[in-house]
Design a protein around this motif. Structure first.
Motif, PDB file in Angstrom:
ATOM      1  N   HIS A  86      18.137  15.139 -32.774  1.00  0.00           N
ATOM      2  CA  HIS A  86      17.457  14.945 -34.055  1.00  0.00           C
ATOM      3  C   HIS A  86      18.356  14.195 -35.035  1.00  0.00           C
ATOM      4  O   HIS A  86      17.872  13.326 -35.777  1.00  0.00           O
ATOM      5  CB  HIS A  86      17.022  16.291 -34.634  1.00  0.00           C
ATOM      6  CG  HIS A  86      16.218  16.166 -35.875  1.00  0.00           C
ATOM      7  ND1 HIS A  86      15.047  15.437 -35.954  1.00  0.00           N
ATOM      8  CD2 HIS A  86      16.417  16.662 -37.116  1.00  0.00           C
ATOM      9  CE1 HIS A  86      14.582  15.489 -37.181  1.00  0.00           C
ATOM     10  NE2 HIS A  86      15.394  16.232 -37.907  1.00  0.00           N
ATOM     11  N   GLU A  88      20.527  11.969 -34.264  1.00  0.00           N
ATOM     12  CA  GLU A  88      20.479  10.567 -33.833  1.00  0.00           C
ATOM     13  C   GLU A  88      19.184   9.901 -34.310  1.00  0.00           C
ATOM     14  O   GLU A  88      19.210   8.773 -34.814  1.00  0.00           O
ATOM     15  CB  GLU A  88      20.584  10.491 -32.310  1.00  0.00           C
ATOM     16  CG  GLU A  88      20.669   9.071 -31.792  1.00  0.00           C
ATOM     17  CD  GLU A  88      20.865   9.029 -30.284  1.00  0.00           C
ATOM     18  OE1 GLU A  88      20.333   8.092 -29.666  1.00  0.00           O
ATOM     19  OE2 GLU A  88      21.543   9.919 -29.739  1.00  0.00           O
ATOM     20  N   ALA A  89      18.060  10.602 -34.190  1.00  0.00           N
ATOM     21  CA  ALA A  89      16.787  10.048 -34.651  1.00  0.00           C
ATOM     22  C   ALA A  89      16.804   9.829 -36.163  1.00  0.00           C
ATOM     23  O   ALA A  89      16.311   8.807 -36.659  1.00  0.00           O
ATOM     24  CB  ALA A  89      15.634  10.978 -34.258  1.00  0.00           C
ATOM     25  N   GLU A  91      19.465   9.286 -38.035  1.00  0.00           N
ATOM     26  CA  GLU A  91      20.361   8.162 -38.333  1.00  0.00           C
ATOM     27  C   GLU A  91      19.701   6.830 -38.027  1.00  0.00           C
ATOM     28  O   GLU A  91      19.853   5.864 -38.781  1.00  0.00           O
ATOM     29  CB  GLU A  91      21.679   8.331 -37.580  1.00  0.00           C
ATOM     30  CG  GLU A  91      22.530   9.444 -38.168  1.00  0.00           C
ATOM     31  CD  GLU A  91      23.766   9.776 -37.357  1.00  0.00           C
ATOM     32  OE1 GLU A  91      23.849   9.399 -36.163  1.00  0.00           O
ATOM     33  OE2 GLU A  91      24.660  10.444 -37.923  1.00  0.00           O
ATOM     34  N   THR A  92      18.939   6.767 -36.949  1.00  0.00           N
ATOM     35  CA  THR A  92      18.202   5.549 -36.610  1.00  0.00           C
ATOM     36  C   THR A  92      17.171   5.243 -37.686  1.00  0.00           C
ATOM     37  O   THR A  92      17.032   4.094 -38.131  1.00  0.00           O
ATOM     38  CB  THR A  92      17.515   5.704 -35.237  1.00  0.00           C
ATOM     39  OG1 THR A  92      18.522   5.910 -34.244  1.00  0.00           O
ATOM     40  CG2 THR A  92      16.686   4.486 -34.876  1.00  0.00           C
ATOM     41  N   LYS A  93      16.463   6.273 -38.129  1.00  0.00           N
ATOM     42  CA  LYS A  93      15.464   6.084 -39.177  1.00  0.00           C
ATOM     43  C   LYS A  93      16.125   5.667 -40.488  1.00  0.00           C
ATOM     44  O   LYS A  93      15.619   4.792 -41.194  1.00  0.00           O
ATOM     45  CB  LYS A  93      14.658   7.366 -39.379  1.00  0.00           C
ATOM     46  CG  LYS A  93      13.519   7.206 -40.347  1.00  0.00           C
ATOM     47  CD  LYS A  93      12.615   8.411 -40.365  1.00  0.00           C
ATOM     48  CE  LYS A  93      11.437   8.130 -41.273  1.00  0.00           C
ATOM     49  NZ  LYS A  93      10.342   9.056 -41.063  1.00  0.00           N
ATOM     50  N   GLU A  95      18.871   3.978 -40.873  1.00  0.00           N
ATOM     51  CA  GLU A  95      19.270   2.568 -40.745  1.00  0.00           C
ATOM     52  C   GLU A  95      18.058   1.662 -40.909  1.00  0.00           C
ATOM     53  O   GLU A  95      18.131   0.629 -41.581  1.00  0.00           O
ATOM     54  CB  GLU A  95      19.950   2.320 -39.402  1.00  0.00           C
ATOM     55  CG  GLU A  95      20.434   0.899 -39.217  1.00  0.00           C
ATOM     56  CD  GLU A  95      21.376   0.416 -40.319  1.00  0.00           C
ATOM     57  OE1 GLU A  95      21.278  -0.770 -40.701  1.00  0.00           O
ATOM     58  OE2 GLU A  95      22.203   1.212 -40.796  1.00  0.00           O
ATOM     59  N   SER A  96      16.948   2.057 -40.325  1.00  0.00           N
ATOM     60  CA  SER A  96      15.721   1.284 -40.474  1.00  0.00           C
ATOM     61  C   SER A  96      15.280   1.233 -41.933  1.00  0.00           C
ATOM     62  O   SER A  96      14.879   0.176 -42.436  1.00  0.00           O
ATOM     63  CB  SER A  96      14.623   1.907 -39.608  1.00  0.00           C
ATOM     64  OG  SER A  96      13.406   1.235 -39.785  1.00  0.00           O
ATOM     65  N   ARG A  98      17.272   1.505 -44.540  1.00  0.00           N
ATOM     66  CA  ARG A  98      18.221   0.634 -45.257  1.00  0.00           C
ATOM     67  C   ARG A  98      17.868  -0.840 -45.043  1.00  0.00           C
ATOM     68  O   ARG A  98      17.929  -1.645 -45.971  1.00  0.00           O
ATOM     69  CB  ARG A  98      19.651   0.919 -44.796  1.00  0.00           C
ATOM     70  CG  ARG A  98      20.275   2.134 -45.447  1.00  0.00           C
ATOM     71  CD  ARG A  98      21.773   2.250 -45.162  1.00  0.00           C
ATOM     72  NE  ARG A  98      22.050   2.593 -43.774  1.00  0.00           N
ATOM     73  CZ  ARG A  98      22.023   3.823 -43.269  1.00  0.00           C
ATOM     74  NH1 ARG A  98      21.721   4.845 -44.050  1.00  0.00           N
ATOM     75  NH2 ARG A  98      22.288   4.041 -42.006  1.00  0.00           N
ATOM     76  N   THR A  99      17.477  -1.182 -43.821  1.00  0.00           N
ATOM     77  CA  THR A  99      17.094  -2.562 -43.514  1.00  0.00           C
ATOM     78  C   THR A  99      15.842  -2.958 -44.298  1.00  0.00           C
ATOM     79  O   THR A  99      15.778  -4.059 -44.858  1.00  0.00           O
ATOM     80  CB  THR A  99      16.855  -2.719 -42.000  1.00  0.00           C
ATOM     81  OG1 THR A  99      18.065  -2.405 -41.311  1.00  0.00           O
ATOM     82  CG2 THR A  99      16.423  -4.124 -41.642  1.00  0.00           C
TER      83      THR A  99
END
Length: 129
Positions: A86, A88-89, A91-93, A95-96, A98-99
């Protein structure tokens, strides 16, 4: 206690309590007149669900965590695996997000923001891929 009292004691709305029952995360006894009746165990389950949802766990992970919590013979390794997956999920979200924010910030910086109709923000949203 009735559903309103359980909601107050757990911090979960009555609507969500009904939903959690409908999807099998929670069971409640019924009184002779058909009303839901909750005890301290069900309120503890509701609090557990609320805390897990507050941390952003999806319902299927909440279901797994709840089963692990209720299984006194569980291995903590499985709980840790779920938690780290969770993280990791999340952190991926993050980053998305932030982009996306950077893209919108860039577009907003190029928008005049005045009375003119031309707008790079709308142009970008309407572009064909």
């Amino acid at each position: 206690m009735n559903i309103g009292e359980a909601a107050g004691a757990s911090g979960v709305s009555a609507k969500m309590i009904r939903h959690y029952e409908a999807i099998g995360l929670l069971t409640a006894a019924r009184s002779a007149n058909g009303y839901r009746v909750y005890n301290d165990r069900e309120v503890a389950v509701l609090r557990f669900i609320r805390h897990a949802r507050d941390l952003g766990f999806p319902l299927e992970d909440v279901r797994r965590l709840l089963a692990l919590w209720q299984d006194r013979g569980r291995a903590s390794a499985e709980v840790k695996r779920l938690a780290l997956a969770h993280v990791e999920a999340l952190e991926t979200k993050a980053e998305s997000l932030r982009t996306m924010a950077a893209s919108l910030r860039h577009l907003a910086a190029h928008c005049h923001g005045d009375a003119r109709p031309d707008c790079p923000i709308l142009d970008d949203l309407a572009r064909k891929e």
